[in-house]
Design a protein around this motif. Structure first.
Motif, PDB file in Angstrom:
ATOM      1  N   LYS A 155       0.756  -0.961   0.172  1.00 42.85           N
ATOM      2  CA  LYS A 155      -0.237  -0.107  -0.053  1.00 42.85           C
ATOM      3  C   LYS A 155       0.969   1.598  -0.087  1.00 42.85           C
ATOM      4  CE  LYS A 155      -3.862  -2.593   0.212  1.00 42.85           C
ATOM      5  NZ  LYS A 155      -4.421  -2.775  -1.176  1.00 42.85           N
ATOM      6  N   ILE A 156       1.754   0.978   0.550  1.00 37.78           N
ATOM      7  CA  ILE A 156       2.813   2.081   0.482  1.00 37.78           C
ATOM      8  C   ILE A 156       3.640   2.741  -1.146  1.00 37.78           C
ATOM      9  CG2 ILE A 156       4.550   3.048   1.228  1.00 37.78           C
ATOM     10  CD1 ILE A 156       4.551   1.448   3.920  1.00 37.78           C
ATOM     11  N   LYS A 157       4.295   1.509  -1.415  1.00 36.51           N
ATOM     12  CA  LYS A 157       5.200   1.802  -3.392  1.00 36.51           C
ATOM     13  C   LYS A 157       4.135   1.245  -3.910  1.00 36.51           C
ATOM     14  CE  LYS A 157       9.225   0.262  -4.851  1.00 36.51           C
ATOM     15  NZ  LYS A 157      10.137  -0.002  -5.102  1.00 36.51           N
ATOM     16  N   THR A 158       4.225   2.285  -5.590  1.00 39.57           N
ATOM     17  CA  THR A 158       2.814   1.422  -6.395  1.00 39.57           C
ATOM     18  C   THR A 158       3.743   2.250  -7.149  1.00 39.57           C
ATOM     19  OG1 THR A 158       2.091   4.460  -6.938  1.00 39.57           O
ATOM     20  CG2 THR A 158       1.221   2.753  -4.878  1.00 39.57           C
ATOM     21  N   SER A 159       3.247   1.833  -8.458  1.00 37.82           N
ATOM     22  CA  SER A 159       4.483   1.636  -9.655  1.00 37.82           C
ATOM     23  C   SER A 159       3.365   2.755 -10.674  1.00 37.82           C
ATOM     24  CB  SER A 159       4.073   0.706 -10.518  1.00 37.82           C
ATOM     25  OG  SER A 159       2.564  -0.130 -10.485  1.00 37.82           O
ATOM     26  N   GLN A 160       2.692   3.070 -10.357  1.00 33.89           N
ATOM     27  CA  GLN A 160       1.656   4.783 -11.025  1.00 33.89           C
ATOM     28  C   GLN A 160       2.975   5.340 -11.750  1.00 33.89           C
ATOM     29  OE1 GLN A 160      -1.818   5.766  -9.893  1.00 33.89           O
ATOM     30  NE2 GLN A 160      -2.094   7.271 -11.141  1.00 33.89           N
ATOM     31  N   LYS A 161       3.705   6.147 -10.805  1.00 32.16           N
ATOM     32  CA  LYS A 161       4.294   7.435 -10.527  1.00 32.16           C
ATOM     33  C   LYS A 161       5.859   6.309 -11.848  1.00 32.16           C
ATOM     34  CE  LYS A 161       5.296  10.172  -7.419  1.00 32.16           C
ATOM     35  NZ  LYS A 161       5.604  10.625  -6.352  1.00 32.16           N
ATOM     36  N   MET A 162       6.265   5.617 -11.619  1.00 28.35           N
ATOM     37  CA  MET A 162       7.548   5.706 -12.878  1.00 28.35           C
ATOM     38  C   MET A 162       6.846   5.424 -13.679  1.00 28.35           C
ATOM     39  SD  MET A 162       8.537   2.149 -14.232  1.00 28.35           S
ATOM     40  CE  MET A 162       7.597   1.310 -12.877  1.00 28.35           C
ATOM     41  N   CYS A 163       5.272   4.566 -14.159  1.00 27.03           N
ATOM     42  CA  CYS A 163       4.879   4.117 -15.174  1.00 27.03           C
ATOM     43  C   CYS A 163       4.278   5.756 -16.131  1.00 27.03           C
ATOM     44  CB  CYS A 163       3.833   3.259 -15.693  1.00 27.03           C
ATOM     45  SG  CYS A 163       3.895   1.425 -14.620  1.00 27.03           S
ATOM     46  N   LYS A 164       4.287   7.129 -14.977  1.00 30.01           N
ATOM     47  CA  LYS A 164       4.030   7.746 -15.936  1.00 30.01           C
ATOM     48  C   LYS A 164       5.244   8.415 -16.277  1.00 30.01           C
ATOM     49  CE  LYS A 164      -0.431   9.522 -14.122  1.00 30.01           C
ATOM     50  NZ  LYS A 164      -0.926  10.767 -13.132  1.00 30.01           N
ATOM     51  N   VAL A 165       6.330   7.881 -15.663  1.00 25.76           N
ATOM     52  CA  VAL A 165       8.060   8.903 -16.231  1.00 25.76           C
ATOM     53  C   VAL A 165       8.214   8.056 -17.646  1.00 25.76           C
ATOM     54  CG1 VAL A 165      10.017   8.447 -15.135  1.00 25.76           C
ATOM     55  CG2 VAL A 165       8.720   9.210 -14.212  1.00 25.76           C
ATOM     56  N   VAL A 166       8.642   6.720 -17.341  1.00 22.83           N
ATOM     57  CA  VAL A 166       8.561   5.755 -18.204  1.00 22.83           C
ATOM     58  C   VAL A 166       7.506   6.108 -19.656  1.00 22.83           C
ATOM     59  CG1 VAL A 166       8.782   3.110 -19.456  1.00 22.83           C
ATOM     60  CG2 VAL A 166       9.461   3.908 -17.168  1.00 22.83           C
ATOM     61  N   THR A 167       6.740   6.331 -19.775  1.00 22.34           N
ATOM     62  CA  THR A 167       5.800   6.677 -20.822  1.00 22.34           C
ATOM     63  C   THR A 167       6.182   8.025 -21.299  1.00 22.34           C
ATOM     64  OG1 THR A 167       4.171   5.232 -19.717  1.00 22.34           O
ATOM     65  CG2 THR A 167       3.370   7.029 -21.838  1.00 22.34           C
TER      66      THR A 167
END
Length: 442
Positions: free
Chosen positions: A48-60
């Motif tokens: 619940k703390i570490k999510t991949s949403q921000k990383m996916c946006k950066v990679v996109t």
């Protein structure tokens, strides 16, 4: 799938596109692949703390930049962050070589483009009812004299920075205390901890539009500096004739200080603020203008205690706990609250008590409260604190209509407290609302 960007220079690319083009609905298949690669199913369900949403946006965004050098959403934002934190030119150019930022020269062009964009928005906003907040700034340059040069800027440059805010529901062209508005005042006192009737509130989810303007070297530390800064922003920069109005927070700030000035008294005077401060062991409230939040918290605590004592006296039960067990009806609660409002706040023939229905209570005092100086002072204190708490809550709710209801009362109360300038300011504001600021002007 990806969305093709329009063919235009990145310095003229709409700022809203920086975030709207990189959502999951634009690249659903790619986003799903990245999320699957970034997290396992177990991590998605339990982490619940570490999510991949921000990383996916950066990679996109990085992939979009690799596809077209006009897709500079992430690079421009990250470059602005580096520049705003004071990073050196070499530090900004290093991420640029890694395709993480724009170059330092492009960053300067971007800042200039943003300044023109903010100027155009501020000029348009200045044509409508708006608020302006500003504060002093201090800009530091290099500590090495040889780098600044003889004709360079000083080591520290002081100035002022302002932001314009769009005001929603800013105009109501008649704020005379009508019977309906006096009834609203009474209801806000009686139901001070209950949801109030909405008059002209800000819709839920509304985000205030903000338009920063260019910083000025004019300092606002003096009265003359404030006037010069106003003229510089509006007459020279925005090319608009402006009409000033008071700030709600500044009104509350001066109102709590006025209450402290009127009701301070001494420790030996029962019912004075100094007496209550000593009982509650409050410190840092002895000077003329103490911290606003500290003083407001102390005044609110005093009001809560006085109201609890009044409810304990008027409820007719042995204790408030026993009274609550009886599950009183809303009508009964309003009846008791109205009785407390008449018996514990100033004169019984005041404006807002005239709006309440008459209730014959055997618990009302049978003697003139002015014969008891301490009791009379507490009645006046409760009245002023009720107005203060009601205005603070109204401002917090964002309902300008409920604020306007209190303007005539606040003008009279400021005058009674000796704050003649703020009384004149409120009267001038009411005059503008009723007669000067016509619908055509608004």
């Amino acid at each position: 799938m990806t969305q093709t960007l329009p063919s235009m220079s990145w310095t003229h690319f709409p700022l809203s596109h920086w975030t709207s083009l990189f959502q999951e609905d634009v690249t659903p298949f790619l986003t799903r692949i990245l999320k699957t690669a970034a997290q396992t199913k177990y991590a998605q369900a339990h982490n619940k703390i570490k999510t991949s949403q921000k990383m996916c946006k950066v990679v996109t965004r990085q992939l979009l930049y690799q596809s077209s050098n006009r897709c500079l959403g992430f690079q421009a934002e990250f470059g602005l962050f580096l520049w705003s934190t004071g990073c050196a030119r070499q530090t900004i150019d290093a991420p640029f070589r890694c395709s993480l930022s724009v170059s330092y020269d492009s960053m300067l062009d971007l800042i200039e483009s943003l300044s023109y964009h903010c100027d155009s928005r501020a000029i348009e906003l200045a044509k409508e009812p708006h608020g302006m907040a500003y504060d002093n700034i201090n800009l530091s340059t290099s500590i090495y004299v040889e780098q600044r040069g003889s004709d360079g800027p000083a080591k520290v440059q002081s100035g002022t920075f302002a932001v314009l805010y769009r005001l929603r529901n800013a105009f109501n062209h008649d704020v005379r205390p009508s019977l309906e508005e006096l009834t609203s005042c009474h209801d806000q006192f009686v139901d001070i901890h209950i949801q109030q009737k909405v008059r002209r509130a800000i819709p839920v989810g509304y985000v205030t539009e903000q338009c920063p303007v260019r910083a000025s070297t004019t300092e606002e530390v003096t009265t003359r500096g404030n006037l010069l800064f106003h003229d510089e922003i509006y007459l020279q920069h925005l090319k608009q004739i402006f009409q000033l109005g008071f700030g709600p927070f500044h009104l509350c700030l001066n109102w709590v200080w006025a209450i402290l000035h009127v009701h301070r008294g001494t420790v030996n005077q029962a019912g004075s603020l100094s007496y209550f401060f000593a009982v509650m062991e409050k410190t840092r409230l002895g000077n003329q203008q103490p911290d606003y939040h500290t003083l407001l918290a102390a005044l609110t605590q005093i009001l809560d205690g006085l109201l609890l004592n009044a409810w304990d006296r008027e409820c007719g039960a042995t204790s408030l706990t026993e009274f609550a067990k009886g599950k009183p009806t809303p009508a009964k609660l309003r009846e008791i609250a109205g009785r407390i409002l008449r018996s514990d706040t100033s004169d019984t023939n005041s404006d807002y008590t005239d709006c309440a229905p008459e209730v014959n209570s055997p618990l009302q005092p049978q003697v003139d409260p002015k014969d008891d100086i301490a009791h009379h002072n507490i009645r006046l204190l409760v009245r002023d604190l009720l107005v203060l708490v009601a205005v603070v809550r109204t401002i917090s709710d964002g309902d300008i209509g409920r604020v306007e209801v209190f303007l005539p009362h606040l003008a009279m109360m400021f005058r009674g407290a000796g704050c003649n300038k703020y009384c004149t300011e409120i009267l001038h504001f009411i005059l503008n609302l009723k007669y000067i600021w016509t619908p055509e002007f608004a």
